[in-house]
Design a protein around this motif. Structure first.
Motif, PDB file in Angstrom:
ATOM      1  N   LEU A 121      84.268 -66.505 -33.277  1.00  0.00           N
ATOM      2  CA  LEU A 121      84.402 -67.679 -34.153  1.00  0.00           C
ATOM      3  C   LEU A 121      85.876 -68.069 -34.300  1.00  0.00           C
ATOM      4  CD1 LEU A 121      81.865 -67.068 -37.083  1.00  0.00           C
ATOM      5  CD2 LEU A 121      81.607 -68.608 -35.117  1.00  0.00           C
ATOM      6  N   ASP A 122      86.753 -67.078 -34.364  1.00  0.00           N
ATOM      7  CA  ASP A 122      88.183 -67.359 -34.528  1.00  0.00           C
ATOM      8  C   ASP A 122      88.805 -67.959 -33.267  1.00  0.00           C
ATOM      9  OD1 ASP A 122      88.112 -66.368 -37.078  1.00  0.00           O
ATOM     10  OD2 ASP A 122      88.943 -64.395 -36.557  1.00  0.00           O
ATOM     11  N   THR A 124      82.361 -72.052 -39.428  1.00  0.00           N
ATOM     12  CA  THR A 124      83.773 -71.952 -39.845  1.00  0.00           C
ATOM     13  C   THR A 124      84.143 -73.020 -40.872  1.00  0.00           C
ATOM     14  OG1 THR A 124      84.615 -73.463 -38.148  1.00  0.00           O
ATOM     15  CG2 THR A 124      84.416 -71.140 -37.534  1.00  0.00           C
ATOM     16  N   ARG A 138      83.024 -62.236 -35.041  1.00  0.00           N
ATOM     17  CA  ARG A 138      84.121 -62.803 -35.845  1.00  0.00           C
ATOM     18  C   ARG A 138      85.258 -63.266 -34.922  1.00  0.00           C
ATOM     19  NH1 ARG A 138      84.114 -65.527 -40.008  1.00  0.00           N
ATOM     20  NH2 ARG A 138      85.808 -66.683 -39.080  1.00  0.00           N
TER      21      ARG A 138
END
Ligand SMILES: O=C(O)CCC(=O)C(=O)O
Ligand SMILES: [Fe+2]
Length: 293
Positions: A36-37, A193, A33
């Motif tokens: 991806l951020d 995303t 996570r």
């Protein structure tokens, strides 16, 4: 306890408190996570054998051998060696190896029908000075485009090859240099995303489809000017034991290529895709050969 620290405002996060050899699924989900951020994830202080690095890399997707056969690890073709065999038999510095990734901002694998989802490096030896890697956000590049350019690019395909317009194929074996162009939309929605990015690589794009050659070259130059936004960059200074993974679907990168050549800068590198190679499909770059051309 896993700790995630942001490195740059938009790009880069560093993970503390993990040993990737023993990381459980819940811990990996936190790291995925964060990746991806932040587009680029740094995991410092890891002590890995090749099998550990491959096992951890496979949690992100399918590891594919890179088309540069001469820089593959002799026993593990999925591992590319960076900075190895830098000096030729005559003692001359091989610039293609020393400056690999330093010729310009790029994304890895745009020459492939399925570009690499991610590239991951593990630092085995770092020089005393220089040798950093720079990263920047494709999302920020897209966000910076004026409406006039977004409209011109909406639905437009770019044609990409390994060496691009400069035919920079020094790392490929002679028989692999004839490259069949592949096509990708230059405005690309990230599959995980849902965000739009400017999927672009001036060193691999040969033309924008549907434009006259001069118009295409001008637009390529104009887009190159939007790639790097000042507040959407991160510069990584390597430490031995760092693992860094970047998302080629939403980031650009570039090696500094400036360290003392007599010093070692050595990484294991893997190229990661979403999917396994299609059965019976020729390897990237081999389509022309397979078609008997
Ligand atoms: O060595 C580096 O810093 C990055 C080189 C590069 O562009 C790559 O491995 O894809
Ligand atoms: Fe690269």
């Amino acid at each position: 306890m896993i700790e995630v620290r942001r490195l740059g405002a938009q790009v880069g996060a560093e993970i503390h408190g993990v040993d990737v050899k023993t990381l459980d699924d819940a811990g990996f989900a936190v790291m995925y996570r964060a990746w991806l951020d932040a587009n680029v994830l740094v995991v410092p202080g890891q002590e890995l054998e090749i099998a550990d690095f491959l096992r951890y890399s496979r949690r992100f997707g399918v590891v594919h051998p890179h088309p540069s056969k001469s820089t593959r690890h002799p026993e593990y073709p999925e591992i590319t060696l960076l900075g190895v065999n830098k000096f030729g038999p005559d003692g001359a510095l091989d610039q293609a190896i020393y400056r690999r990734g330093a010729e310009g901002w790029h994304t890895d694998g745009a020459y492939d029908e399925e570009p690499f989802k991610a590239t991951q490096l593990y630092a085995l030896a770092v020089p005393s000075t220089g040798g950093d890697t720079f990263f920047a956000s494709m999302y920020a590049a897209y966000d910076a485009l004026p409406a006039r350019l977004r409209e011109r690019l909406d639905g437009r395909l770019g044609a990409f090859t390994y060496g691009g317009r400069r035919k920079a194929t020094a790392l490929l074996n002679a028989e692999d240099r004839e490259w069949t162009p592949v096509f990708h939309p230059v405005i690309r929605v990230h599959p995980e995303t849902g965000r739009k990015g400017l999927f672009f690589d001036p060193g691999k794009i040969i033309r924008l489809e549907g434009l006259e050659p001069a118009e295409s070259d001008d637009l390529i130059d104009e887009l190159t000017g939007y790639m790097i936004q000042p507040d959407a960059q991160y510069r990584h200074r390597w430490r031995k034991g760092d693992i860094v993974i970047w998302d080629n679907r939403c980031s650009y990168h570039k090696a500094a290529g400036d360290y003392p050549p007599e010093e070692d800068r050595i990484h294991w590198r893997v190229s990661i895709k979403e999917h396994p190679a299609a059965p019976g499909r020729p390897a990237p770059g081999q389509e022309a050969a397979a078609a008997g051309r």
